[in-house]
Design a protein around this motif. Structure first.
Motif, PDB file in Angstrom:
ATOM      1  N   SER A 557       0.825  -1.214   0.000  1.00 28.02           N
ATOM      2  CA  SER A 557       0.000   0.000   0.000  1.00 28.02           C
ATOM      3  C   SER A 557       0.855   1.258   0.000  1.00 28.02           C
ATOM      4  N   SER A 558       0.417   2.248  -0.754  1.00 28.98           N
ATOM      5  CA  SER A 558       1.114   3.530  -0.815  1.00 28.98           C
ATOM      6  C   SER A 558       1.007   4.244   0.528  1.00 28.98           C
ATOM      7  N   PRO A 559       2.098   4.895   0.969  1.00 28.13           N
ATOM      8  CA  PRO A 559       2.013   5.661   2.228  1.00 28.13           C
ATOM      9  C   PRO A 559       1.027   6.814   2.156  1.00 28.13           C
ATOM     10  N   ALA A 560       0.653   7.216   0.923  1.00 26.36           N
ATOM     11  CA  ALA A 560      -0.297   8.328   0.762  1.00 26.36           C
ATOM     12  C   ALA A 560      -1.746   7.875   0.813  1.00 26.36           C
ATOM     13  N   LEU A 561      -1.970   6.567   0.826  1.00 28.04           N
ATOM     14  CA  LEU A 561      -3.339   6.052   0.803  1.00 28.04           C
ATOM     15  C   LEU A 561      -4.094   6.481   2.053  1.00 28.04           C
ATOM     16  N   PRO A 562      -5.282   7.058   1.901  1.00 29.55           N
ATOM     17  CA  PRO A 562      -6.041   7.488   3.084  1.00 29.55           C
ATOM     18  C   PRO A 562      -6.298   6.320   4.031  1.00 29.55           C
ATOM     19  N   LYS A 563      -6.155   6.611   5.328  1.00 27.14           N
ATOM     20  CA  LYS A 563      -6.411   5.577   6.340  1.00 27.14           C
ATOM     21  C   LYS A 563      -7.893   5.627   6.692  1.00 27.14           C
ATOM     22  N   VAL A 564      -8.516   4.478   6.727  1.00 26.70           N
ATOM     23  CA  VAL A 564      -9.970   4.400   6.859  1.00 26.70           C
ATOM     24  C   VAL A 564     -10.342   3.365   7.905  1.00 26.70           C
ATOM     25  N   GLU A 565     -11.353   3.709   8.721  1.00 25.38           N
ATOM     26  CA  GLU A 565     -11.967   2.725   9.606  1.00 25.38           C
ATOM     27  C   GLU A 565     -13.464   2.750   9.327  1.00 25.38           C
ATOM     28  N   GLU A 566     -14.029   1.585   9.082  1.00 23.39           N
ATOM     29  CA  GLU A 566     -15.439   1.493   8.716  1.00 23.39           C
ATOM     30  C   GLU A 566     -16.154   0.547   9.680  1.00 23.39           C
ATOM     31  N   PHE A 567     -17.308   0.958  10.168  1.00 24.47           N
ATOM     32  CA  PHE A 567     -18.082   0.130  11.084  1.00 24.47           C
ATOM     33  C   PHE A 567     -19.558   0.478  10.937  1.00 24.47           C
ATOM     34  N   GLU A 568     -20.395  -0.314  11.567  1.00 27.41           N
ATOM     35  CA  GLU A 568     -21.834  -0.105  11.449  1.00 27.41           C
ATOM     36  C   GLU A 568     -22.441   0.226  12.805  1.00 27.41           C
ATOM     37  N   ILE A 569     -23.426   1.100  12.776  1.00 22.97           N
ATOM     38  CA  ILE A 569     -24.212   1.417  13.960  1.00 22.97           C
ATOM     39  C   ILE A 569     -25.681   1.272  13.594  1.00 22.97           C
ATOM     40  N   ASP A 570     -26.533   1.345  14.575  1.00 24.01           N
ATOM     41  CA  ASP A 570     -27.976   1.317  14.331  1.00 24.01           C
ATOM     42  C   ASP A 570     -28.333   2.550  13.497  1.00 24.01           C
ATOM     43  N   SER A 571     -28.888   2.321  12.299  1.00 31.09           N
ATOM     44  CA  SER A 571     -29.170   3.447  11.404  1.00 31.09           C
ATOM     45  C   SER A 571     -30.136   4.456  12.021  1.00 31.09           C
ATOM     46  N   SER A 572     -30.937   3.999  12.985  1.00 29.37           N
ATOM     47  CA  SER A 572     -31.868   4.927  13.640  1.00 29.37           C
ATOM     48  C   SER A 572     -31.141   5.899  14.563  1.00 29.37           C
ATOM     49  N   LYS A 573     -29.843   5.623  14.873  1.00 24.00           N
ATOM     50  CA  LYS A 573     -29.055   6.480  15.765  1.00 24.00           C
ATOM     51  C   LYS A 573     -28.195   7.483  14.994  1.00 24.00           C
ATOM     52  N   MET A 574     -28.363   7.540  13.680  1.00 19.58           N
ATOM     53  CA  MET A 574     -27.530   8.429  12.868  1.00 19.58           C
ATOM     54  C   MET A 574     -27.640   9.889  13.305  1.00 19.58           C
ATOM     55  N   MET A 575     -28.854  10.309  13.683  1.00 12.32           N
ATOM     56  CA  MET A 575     -29.044  11.711  14.056  1.00 12.32           C
ATOM     57  C   MET A 575     -28.295  12.064  15.328  1.00 12.32           C
ATOM     58  N   ILE A 576     -28.018  11.054  16.166  1.00 12.29           N
ATOM     59  CA  ILE A 576     -27.221  11.315  17.378  1.00 12.29           C
ATOM     60  C   ILE A 576     -25.806  11.695  16.981  1.00 12.29           C
TER      61      ILE A 576
END
Length: 714
Positions: A557-576
């Motif tokens: 991987s390129s050192p310039a590649l954006p670092k990303v963390e992806e996870f899921e939450i209850d979609s009904s809590k998005m407004m929080i």
């Protein structure tokens, strides 16, 4: 007097009106379908022939915004530079109709196609070609063969001719075929991934299935062109008396060159680079022009040079058809040596240097946010559309040894980039909502740089960790026909493209084809030969894919590649997470210097940035925020207006330094902003010159408003 032809063909009703408009053109028509109206006009200057042996044909497809009852977007309200769709449609019409012009037709000719009224349910590209054909067929030019286009979709495993826009949205195939009643002349094809496919299958098409779809289109072309020729006859103008110029070289001169210099020409052919080969042939022609035979017969250098090129073409084709060997010594099915390097550009998100023989593409990938795509307008859409996957192809002159400056993007570059995009797009997971741009810089070219772009682009996607179903490879095929003999060539080089009879590019995965483009120079191709060519292309494609798979194992991987963390939450809590008016998410972004993308449909949260620790902290903060909201007793909210009083001096600790100030963690609770303007009575250029993270300081409360605290230095 106007002549009207109404035809119901291939699931659509077309109306062609001749003799009503543009009557000073050599041929013109108003073509109508639904609410769509297209004007096509042909103009040719019979009194102004060019001196070179080629047909100076220009095709322009132009969309007028008034056709959709709207103004052009942007500051300038007059149509200007053509859109990509207009340019690509112009190419489709040109490639379909150019083969109709007889050899020796050297008169400047334009085919202008203008959309006067649009209809979102009408395939403007198909109607545009059919209109251009009608204008050309009924003109006074020496052309009496009809060519039209049809589009084929595949919906629920059933082939559909000329699908509606809604049907095409649910199709796994987009196949566009142009031809006469007897011949296939041009094919463009791409597969389409299903938006509803959770497992993300690429929908590749097997060779035999594609041939069946082309045969289905060919039958529709036959019926349509028969109807056009029968019905347009009454509108045809009297054919003009036009001299077809013969650029002939005396047969005795060709025989002299063939008999005495074939071995020298063969040696020149072995110079694979176009520039080197051209220099060698010119030098040989100069030498021949100085010998006694040429001086005695007063033969000019230009005549000798043309004779040398005639013999060169004969030798190239004879070697391929009779000896089954090519100019570079390869067999008919051999692919040139391939070398692959990935992520060679440390500051780019991903890169691939793909070299195949004397063709080399440096393909570079860039990731951006979902809102960073290319905005564009579609004539029949009122709103602006967004393109989130782009393939940009560049072909500088130095790639073929030419001293040409780099100007704007040409039609060829747009066409090659579009073909590579078609090949790659089907493999990208539909859940990937960000923007990804691929730029292919062609550094060296000797045959099919567009297919090198496909191979390098697929590895650039892989190197950027973009979710793809599989790698895609592309290979350019050719064919040479002499009498009843023919040879199909894998991985053609420029010489074989120039002197061959077919240019046929096919791209796909290990499972099947994702995109195809074909132009036929010899006047059609039999389906059984096409099937053979597709099967041979598959062998070449699989060979290349195996090399690409091995190269993909070495990707770092390129050192310039954006670092990303992806996870899921209850979609009904998005407004929080978003907070009132976006206050919470804005505060998280500022506090941790990250980017946050939320998918309200499935509850996916994607946190990206340059600092892995900050990404983790921001992700944990979001998870804790949501988890606390799930508890029966939510944590008591601090009332900062009661906790702090104006001008109160409190202890704090510098938590984060930003360009406009510093965020201070307060001992009594909460966080306040110490703006850069409050750091000193003198101007402060950089906050870091005064404060650093972790530093303990005393601050004065200047303002408290709900959860916002403004601070000053004590």
């Amino acid at each position: 007097m106007a002549i009207v032809c109404e035809l119901e063909l291939n699931n659509q009703k077309e109306i062609f009106e001749f003799g009503k408009v543009a009557k000073q053109a050599n041929g013109a028509v108003l073509a109508k379908m639904g609410n769509a109206v297209i004007l096509a006009a042909v103009a040719s200057e019979f009194d102004n022939p060019v001196s070179e042996d080629f047909t100076p044909l220009t095709v322009q497809y132009i969309e007028k915004t008034y056709a959709a009852a709207k103004l052009a977007g942007g500051f300038i309200k007059r149509e200007g530079k053509p859109s990509d769709f207009e340019t690509l449609t112009s190419r489709v019409i040109d490639r379909s109709l150019r083969p109709l012009f007889p050899k020796g037709f050297v008169y400047p000719t334009t085919i202008t196609v203008m959309v006067l009224s649009a209809d979102k349910d009408v395939d403007l590209q198909t109607l545009a070609l059919n209109a251009a054909n009608a204008a050309l067929y009924t003109s006074n030019l020496p052309i009496k063969k009809s060519v039209c286009g049809v589009r084929v979709g595949k919906i629920n495993d059933k082939l559909v001719i000329n699908p509606t826009s809604d049907e095409l949205n649910n199709s796994t195939l987009d196949l566009y075929v142009a031809g006469s009643k007897d011949e296939l002349l041009m094919i463009e094809m791409k597969t389409i991934s299903s938006l509803n496919d959770s497992n993300h299958s690429t929908n590749e098409m097997e060779e035999q299935t594609l041939v069946e779809a082309i045969a289905f289109a060919q039958e529709a072309l036959k019926n349509a062109n028969l109807a056009y020729e029968n019905n347009f006859e009454k509108a045809c103008k009297t054919m003009a008396t036009v001299e077809l110029v013969e650029f002939t070289i005396p047969t005795e001169v060709i025989s002299y060159v063939r008999d005495n210099f074939s071995n020298d020409i063969k040696d020149a052919i072995k110079k694979l680079a176009k520039s080197e080969r051209a220099v060698e042939l010119k030098e040989l022609s100069k030498a021949i022009a100085k010998n006694d035979y040429c001086t005695t017969n007063e033969l000019e250098y230009s005549t000798i040079y043309e004779a040398v090129n005639v013999v060169k073409r004969e030798l190239v084709r004879s070697m391929i058809v009779n000896e089954k060997v090519r100019a570079d010594g390869r067999g008919l099915k051999d692919v040139r040596p391939i070398d692959i390097e990935t992520n060679i550009l440390p500051s780019a998100h991903s890169s691939c240097l793909f070299t195949r023989g004397e063709t080399q593409a440096l393909v570079v990938g860039t990731i951006a946010g979902a809102k960073d795509g290319q905005m564009y307008e579609v004539l029949t859409d009122k709103s602006t559309s967004m393109e989130n996957f782009m393939v940009h192809y560049n072909f500088p002159g130095f790639s073929v040894g030419e001293a040409k400056p780099i100007f704007g993007v040409g039609r060829r570059e747009l066409g090659h980039g579009n073909l590579a995009k078609k090949a790659l797009e089907a493999t990208i997971n539909k859940n990937f909502k960000d923007t990804f741009r691929i730029v292919s810089e062609i550094l060296e070219s000797n045959g099919s740089s567009s297919m090198a772009t496909v191979c390098g682009g697929s590895l650039a996607l892989k190197a950027a960790n973009i979710p793809v179903s599989s790698l895609v490879a592309g290979v350019a095929m050719g064919m040479v026909v002499e009498g009843d003999k023919y040879s199909i060539l894998t991985d053609i080089m420029g010489l074989e493209d120039h002197d061959g009879d077919m240019d046929f590019k096919v791209a796909g995965t290990i499972n099947g084809i994702t995109a195809l483009q074909m132009d036929i120079k010899l006047g059609g191709i039999e389906l059984n030969v096409l099937q053979e060519a597709l099967n041979q292309a598959k062998e070449g494609r699989v060979h290349i894919l195996n090399i690409m798979e091995e190269a993909s194992k070495d990707i770092v991987s390129s050192p310039a590649l954006p670092k990303v963390e992806e996870f899921e939450i209850d979609s009904s809590k998005m407004m929080i997470v978003i907070g009132k008016g976006g206050a919470t998410i804005k505060e998280i972004i500022e506090k941790y210097s990250v980017n946050i993308d939320l998918n309200r449909d499935n509850g996916t949260v994607k946190v990206s940035g340059d600092d892995k620790n900050k990404i983790t902290e921001a992700s944990n903060f979001i998870k804790e925020l949501v988890n606390n909201s799930n508890s029966q007793k939510a944590p008591a909210k601090i009332d900062f207006e009661k906790l702090y009083s104006l001008d109160e001096v409190v202890a704090g600790k510098v938590e984060r330094v930003v360009d406009f100030g510093a965020f201070i963690l307060l001992a009594k609770g909460g966080e306040g902003l110490l703006h850069i303007s409050k750091l000193s009575k003198q101007r402060v250029e950089k906050v870091s010159d005064v404060l650093c993270v972790g530093q303990e300081i005393e601050v004065k409360v200047l303002k408290v408003q709900k959860d916002k605290i403004e601070l000053g230095l004590n």
